[in-house]
Design an enzyme around this catalytic site. Structure first.
Site, short mmCIF file in Angstrom:
data_model
loop_
_atom_site.label_atom_id
_atom_site.label_comp_id
_atom_site.label_asym_id
_atom_site.label_seq_id
_atom_site.Cartn_x
_atom_site.Cartn_y
_atom_site.Cartn_z
N GLU A 63 0.85 -0.76 -4.92
CA GLU A 63 0.01 0.59 -5.37
C GLU A 63 0.66 1.94 -5.59
OE1 GLU A 63 -3.74 2.90 -3.35
OE2 GLU A 63 -1.78 2.10 -2.26
N ASP A 96 0.82 -1.13 0.17
CA ASP A 96 0.02 0.01 -0.07
C ASP A 96 0.78 1.24 -0.05
OD1 ASP A 96 -2.83 1.23 0.41
OD2 ASP A 96 -1.85 1.88 2.14
#
Length: 992
Positions: free
Chosen positions: A714, A661
Site C-alpha cells: 500500500e 500497510d
C-alpha cells in the site's frame, strides 16, 4: 546434567573475620581414623575465652580378624537440634591423637542411606568443650566419613576473632532406608579429621554390619546442648583388603563423598547474590541456585518464596534443606557428583513435588543466539517466546525474551500467582536474550515478563513473540502450541503454478470481527468460504488479524505481532478458517503492519526501559499522524523481528499473501514532517535507507522461503521500483523493493473523483479516467476500492455517485464494469458488493438486512451483487482480462478522448491476441448506433456482459444479437461496428 560453576565473585556465607582454610593441616592428615568415633554425650560447659583444653584420647591399636557378618537392624535415629559454633578468639590447645592402623571389613548396605542435610552456618561464640556422639557410619561407601557432629583433636591453631552472632543448624531427621547385602573389601587408610561445620546427617532404620573402630577422644566441640541417639547394631569383624582397592557395593542414586581432607563450605546464598535475586536483577541465577559441586560435597540452593520447607529427593535419598529466610533454602550433601533430583516444597496447606528450574541447561543454543544477534534468525518465533516442550526429559515451558537493556527479567503468570520473585531468568551472554525453562508449566497458562529497567523501576510486559493472547482489553500472553492438522495440501501445491500478476486475482476485503458480528473463526469458516466462492472472488483480504488492544483501530495498531486476535478464538481456530477457505479454492491475503506500533506501556514501547523496538531519536520514533511509534529498521534484532514475522504468518498459518500497510510512511524521512522535524540520510536525501533495506530483505526472504505467496504494497507515492526485483537498480539508483503487487492509489483517487462529478461536468474531468494508463505498466497494480474509501465521511461507494437512486446504482454498476476491465487486479471492500448506502462501521458491519427479501428495495441491492458475481465469472474465464495485466501488449485504446460523450473504449488482449472490447458510457443517456473502430480480423462481436441488464436492476438496453464489423475505418482501425450504448453502463464484447 552437567554441573555449573559457582557464580563469579561469590563466597560461601560466613561470619565476619572468619578464615576458611583451603587445605587440612598436616596434623589433621596424620591423626584421622577411617571409622567414625563414638564419643560419650556430655553437656557443653562454659570455658575460658583465652584457652580451651581438650581431653586427651588415644585410639587403641586393634586388629580385627576375618569373621562372618550377621544381619543387624538399626533402630530409627532421630537427630536432635545441634548447634556447631566457631571457636572463640585466642589460642585453642588441642592434643594430638594417634590413630593406629586397623584393618576393617567394609559393611554392605541393602539400600542407599537416606540423609537429611541442613546448611552449616558457623558463628563465633565463646568456646565450650563438649562431647558429641557420632552417628553410625554410612553403609556401602568406600570409607566411613566423619560424623558432622563429632570432632577429633588437632594441633594448636590460632583462631581469628570473629563476631559473636550465633548461627544454629536446623533440626534434622532421617528417612527410612534398607541397606543391601554386600561383602566388599576395604582398605583402612589414614584419614585426617576435618574441622567442618556441615549439615547434620543421621541414618534411619538401616540394617548394617557395624565395623570396629577405636574410640576417639572428643575434641573441642562448640555446641549447644545436643544429643544424638545411637542405633544399636552388631559388630562385624573386618578383614584387610589390598591397598588402594575401592570397596564395592550399591550406593543407590547418590554416592556419598569419601573422607578426603577438604574443608566443607557454607552452601547458603551469599549476601550479594541474595540481594540481587530478591531485587530481580540477577543475570545468572543458575550459577547460584540449583546444585553445584563445592568442597565437602554438593551444595543445593533453592529460592522458593512463601515456602515453609524444601527437601531434595534423589531416588531414595531425601534431604531437608535449611531455611535461610526470605525464601532461600540450602544444604550441603556429602555426594561425589550432582545427582538427578527433584524438590519437595511445602507451602501452607499443600506439598508440591517438582523439578528444580535451575538445574537445566539453556534451551537456546549458540547458533540461535548468533543468528539473533546478526538479525538473521528467519524462524525467530521458534527461539523466543513461550514454548511448551520436553527439555532434558522433563516437560515444561521454555521462556525467552530479548531485553538487552534490562537489569533483570522474571517470568510472572498464573502458575506463580503473578509473583515472579522466584522465577528469575538468566541472561545469555551479550545477545540480550533472557531465558528460563519452567518444569510443569503448560499450555493455557497466562504470563508476562517482569522487567527491571536500567533505573531500577519495574514493568510488566506482554511477550512480543506471544503466539496467543488474552481477549482484549486483557493484556496477558497465553502459552500455546498448535495441534492443528491441515487439509489444504492440494491448494498449496498449485498456488505457485503462476505468479499473481499473471493470474486472475480479484479480492474481497473484509474485517473479520464485523463481517458477521459475533461469529468466531470457526463459525466464520461455515459461512465465509461459501459466500465468497458464490461471488466468484479468487481471494479474500483480511484486515489486520494480529492482536490489537483498540478495536476502533481496525487492527492497524498492533501489539501482538505473532498472535491472531483472541476476540474470535484461538490460533488453531484461525488456522481452521484459513484451511476452510483454501479447501473452497479461495486464497487468503492478510494486512500486515510493520510501519508502527502503539505506545501502550505493557507492549513494545520502551520495552526494557529504553527505546528498543522504536528508534532512539524521538523525531524518528514518533509517527506524526497516528500518535504511534515507528520501528527502528536499522537495528538488526528489530529488522529480524519483522522479517521473521512475515515468514511466520505465511508458514504457520498458510497465508497466501501480505498486504503491507503504510509503506510510504516508512520510505520517507520527511513523511508528514515539517522542515526541522527530520534529519536527512547519509547522502543528504529524504529516503529512509534502513526502511528500504528492510523491505527488500523481507520480500526476498518471504519469496525464497514460501513459494506461491505474494506481497502487496500500500504505497501512495511515485517511488520507483516498488514491484521491481531487489537486485535490479532503477534510475534512482535503488534496487527494487521486491513487492509482487502495489495498490494503485492514484487510479482509485482519480476514478472516484471522476465518478463523483455530475455527468454534465464529467467532460471537464475526462483525463481523470484516462491518466492511469500513462503509468499503468510502471508497476504491477491492484485497483483498490478499500475500507479507507467508505469511512470517515467519505461515504459508501454507491453514495458517492450523483443523481437519484436509480442513477446511483447505475453509476456503481458502470464503474465496477470499467474497473474489472481495466489493467490491474481488483479489490472490493465488503458491503460494496450489494451497494450498501451507509458508511462501514466496525461496530455493526455490513447492512445485511438490505438483502432481506422482505425489504422493498432488496432487488436493487441483490442486482448489484449479482453483477459482481457475473463480473468475476466472466473475468476468470477470459485470459485477456488478466493474463497481460502488466504487459503493454495486453491493452489498446479504441477511443480515449470522447470527453463530450463521456465514453471510453479499449481492447484487452491475451497472449494469443484474442481480444475483449470494453465500452463505458458514463452519461445518463442512451447512445444509438455509436460507431467504434475495431480490428478487421474478428467476424462478429457478442455481448459478454452488460451492466444495464434488467437482472442487475438496469434499464435493459442491450445488444442481443452478434454485431458484425463494417468495412468502414474508424478511430484509426480498418473496420468499425455500431453499438447501442446503455445509459451509465459498461458493455463487454468478445469475438462471437
Amino acid at each position: 546434567m552437567t554441573p555449573r560453576p559457582e557464580s563469579s565473585g561469590s563466597r560461601p556465607k560466613g561470619t565476619a573475620g572468619e578464615k576458611i582454610p583451603e587445605q587440612p593441616t598436616a596434623a589433621q592428615q596424620k591423626s584421622a581414623t577411617k571409622k567414625t568415633a563414638v564419643p560419650k554425650q556430655a553437656a557443653a560447659k562454659k570455658a575460658a575465652p583465652a584457652k580451651a583444653t581438650a581431653k586427651k584420647a588415644a585410639a587403641a591399636k586393634t586388629t580385627v580378624g576375618k569373621t562372618v557378618a550377621k544381619k543387624a537392624a538399626t533402630k530409627k535415629a532421630a537427630a536432635e537440634k545441634t548447634a556447631v559454633e566457631q571457636p572463640a578468639a585466642g589460642t585453642a590447645t588441642a592434643k594430638k591423637t594417634a590413630a593406629k592402623k586397623s584393618a576393617v571389613k567394609k559393611s554392605a548396605a541393602k539400600k542407599a542411606t537416606t540423609v537429611k542435610a541442613t546448611a552449616a552456618k558457623t558463628t563465633a561464640v565463646k568456646p565450650a568443650a563438649s562431647k558429641s556422639t557420632a552417628a553410625e557410619t554410612v553403609a556401602g561407601k568406600a570409607a566411613a566419613a566423619k560424623s558432622p557432629a563429632a570432632k577429633t583433636t588437632a594441633k594448636k591453631a590460632p583462631a581469628k576473632k570473629a563476631g559473636t552472632a550465633e548461627r544454629a543448624a536446623a533440626t534434622t531427621t532421617a528417612a527410612e532406608a534398607v541397606a543391601k547385602k554386600a561383602t566388599p573389601e576395604a582398605t583402612a587408610k589414614k584419614a585426617a579429621a576435618k574441622k567442618t561445620a556441615t549439615a547434620t546427617s543421621t541414618v534411619a532404620k538401616s540394617p548394617a554390619k557395624k565395623t570396629t573402630a577405636g574410640k576417639a577422644s572428643a575434641g573441642e566441640a562448640v555446641a549447644k546442648k545436643s544429643a544424638v541417639k545411637k542405633a544399636p547394631a552388631r559388630k562385624a569383624p573386618a578383614r584387610k583388603a589390598p591397598a588402594g582397592q575401592a570397596p564395592a557395593g550399591d550406593a543407590g542414586s547418590a554416592q556419598v563423598v569419601p573422607p578426603e581432607m577438604e574443608v566443607a563450605v557454607s552452601p547458603a546464598v551469599d549476601a550479594v547474590d541474595r540481594e540481587r535475586l530478591l531485587a530481580g536483577t540477577h543475570h545468572a541465577p543458575h550459577s547460584v541456585l540449583g546444585a553445584h559441586p563445592v568442597p565437602g560435597g554438593i551444595a543445593f540452593r533453592a529460592f522458593r518464596p512463601y515456602a515453609l520447607s524444601v527437601a531434595v529427593v534423589s531416588g531414595e535419598l531425601r534431604a531437608e534443606l535449611h531455611n535461610d529466610g526470605e525464601g532461600f533454602f540450602s544444604g550441603l550433601l556429602p555426594l561425589r557428583e550432582v545427582p538427578a533430583y527433584r524438590l519437595v516444597v511445602e507451602y501452607e496447606g499443600t506439598v508440591l513435588e517438582t523439578e528444580d528450574a535451575y538445574r537445566f541447561l539453556p534451551t537456546l543454543g549458540d547458533l540461535d543466539l548468533h543468528l539473533i544477534g546478526e538479525g538473521r534468525h528467519e524462524e525467530l518465533w521458534t527461539a523466543l517466546g513461550a514454548h511448551p516442550t520436553t527439555h532434558e526429559g522433563v516437560t515444561g515451558t521454555r521462556f525467552a525474551v530479548w531485553a538487552p537493556n534490562a537489569r533483570g527479567v522474571r517470568v510472572t503468570g498464573t502458575f506463580n500467582f503473578w509473583d515472579g520473585t522466584g522465577h528469575v531468568m538468566r541472561s545469555l551472554g551479550s545477545s540480550g536474550v533472557w531465558e528460563l525453562f519452567l518444569p510443569d508449566v503448560g499450555e493455557g497458562e497466562l504470563y508476562k515478563f517482569e522487567i527491571t529497567r536500567p533505573d531500577g523501576s519495574k514493568t510488566q510486559r506482554a511477550d512480543p513473540l506471544a503466539r496467543r493472547t488474552e481477549v482484549p482489553p486483557a493484556t496477558s500472553s497465553v502459552i500455546t502450541s498448535s495441534e492443528y492438522e491441515w487439509g489444504d495440501a492440494e491448494w498449496l501445491a498449485r498456488r505457485a503454478e503462476a505468479p499473481a500478476h499473471e493470474a486472475p486475482f480479484s479480492v474481497y476485503e473484509i474485517h473479520l470481527p464485523s463481517w458477521r458480528p459475533g461469529l468466531t473463526y470457526r463459525q466464520l469458516a461455515e459461512q465465509l468460504p461459501g459466500y465468497v466462492k458464490n461471488l466468484g472472488f479468487t481471494h479474500v483480504e483480511l484486515m489486520p488479524v494480529a492482536e490489537h488492544p483498540f478495536g476502533g483501530s481496525w487492527g492497524y495498531q498492533v501489539t501482538g505481532f505473532y498472535a491472531p486476535t483472541a476476540r474470535l478464538g484461538t490460533p488453531d481456530d484461525f488456522r481452521y478458517l484459513v484451511d476452510s477457505l483454501h479447501q473452497a479454492g479461495i486464497g487468503v491475503l492478510m494486512d500486515w503492519v510493520p510501519a508502527h506500533f502503539p505506545r501502550d506501556d505493557w507492549a513494545l514501547a520502551e520495552f526494557d526501559g529504553r527505546p528498543l523496538y522504536e528508534h532512539e531519536d524521538p523525531l524518528r520514533a514518533a509517527h506524526p499522524d497516528w500518535g504511534t511509534l515507528e520501528f527502528d529498521f536499522g537495528r538488526n534484532e528489530v529488522r529480524n523481528f519483522l522479517v521473521a514475522n512475515a515468514v511466520y504468518w505465511c508458514e504457520e498459518f498458510h497465508i497466501d499473501g501480505l498486504r503491507v500497510d503504510a509503506v510510504a510512511s516508512m520510505l520517507y524521512l520527511d513523511y508528514s514532517r515539517e522542515p526541522g522535524q527530520w534529519t536527512p540520510n547519509e547522502h543528504g536525501g529524504r529516503e529512509n535507507l534502513d526502511a528500504v533495506a528492510f523491505l527488500q530483505e523481507m520480500n526476498a526472504t518471504v519469496y525464497r522461503r514460501v513459494p506461491g505467496v505474494v506481497t502487496i504494497a500500500e504505497e501512495s507515492t511515485a517511488w520507483d521500483g516498488v514491484t521491481r526485483a531487489t537486485h535490479h537498480k532503477g534510475p534512482s539508483g535503488f534496487g527494487g523493493l521486491g513487492f509482487g503487487l502495489k495498490w494503485n492509489m492514484g487510479w482509485m483517487h482519480d476514478s472516484l473523483q471522476y465518478m463523483s462529478h455530475e455527468p454534465v461536468h464529467r467532460k471537464y474531468h475526462h483525463g481523470e479516467m484516462t491518466f492511469s494508463m500513462v503509468y499503468a505498466y510502471s508497476e504491477n497494480y491492484v485497483l483498490p476500492i478499500s475500507h479507507d474509501e467508505v469511512v470517515h465521511g467519505k461515504r459508501s461507494l454507491v453514495s458517492k455517485m450523483p443523481g437519484d437512486w436509480w442513477q446511483q446504482r447505475a453509476g456503481v454498476r458502470s464503474y465496477l464494469g470499467f474497473m474489472w476491465a481495466h489493467p490491474g487486479k481488483q479489490l472490493l471492500f465488503m458491503g460494496q458488493e450489494f451497494a450498501q448506502g451507509a458508511e462501514w462501521s466496525e461496530a455493526h458491519g455490513p447492512d445485511w438486512w438490505l438483502l432481506d427479501p422482505g425489504y422493498g428495495a432488496e432487488p436493487d441491492h441483490r442486482g448489484v451483487r449479482d453483477l459482481v458475481r457475473d463480473l468475476n465469472t466472466v473475468y476468470r474465464a477470459t485470459p485477456a482480462l488478466w493474463r497481460l495485466d502488466t504487459d503493454p501488449a495486453g491493452f489498446e485504446w479504441i477511443v480515449g478522448d470522447a470527453a463530450d460523450d463521456n465514453v471510453l473504449a479499449f481492447l484487452r488482449l491475451d497472449p494469443e491476441g484474442v481480444p475483449v472490447l470494453a465500452v463505458s458510457n458514463f452519461a445518463p443517456v442512451t447512445r444509438q448506433d455509436y460507431r467504434l473502430g475495431v480490428p478487421d480480423d474478428v467476424p462478429a462481436w457478442h455481448e459478454a456482459l452488460n451492466t444495464d441488464a434488467a437482472r442487475y436492476g438496469g434499464s435493459d438496453v442491450i445488444n442481443p444479437d452478434p454485431v458484425k464489423p463494417e468495412p468502414q475505418s474508424w478511430h484509426g482501425r480498418p473496420a468499425s461496428i455500431r453499438l447501442t450504448l446503455p445509459p451509465l453502463a459498461t458493455v463487454w464484447l468478445r469475438p462471437a
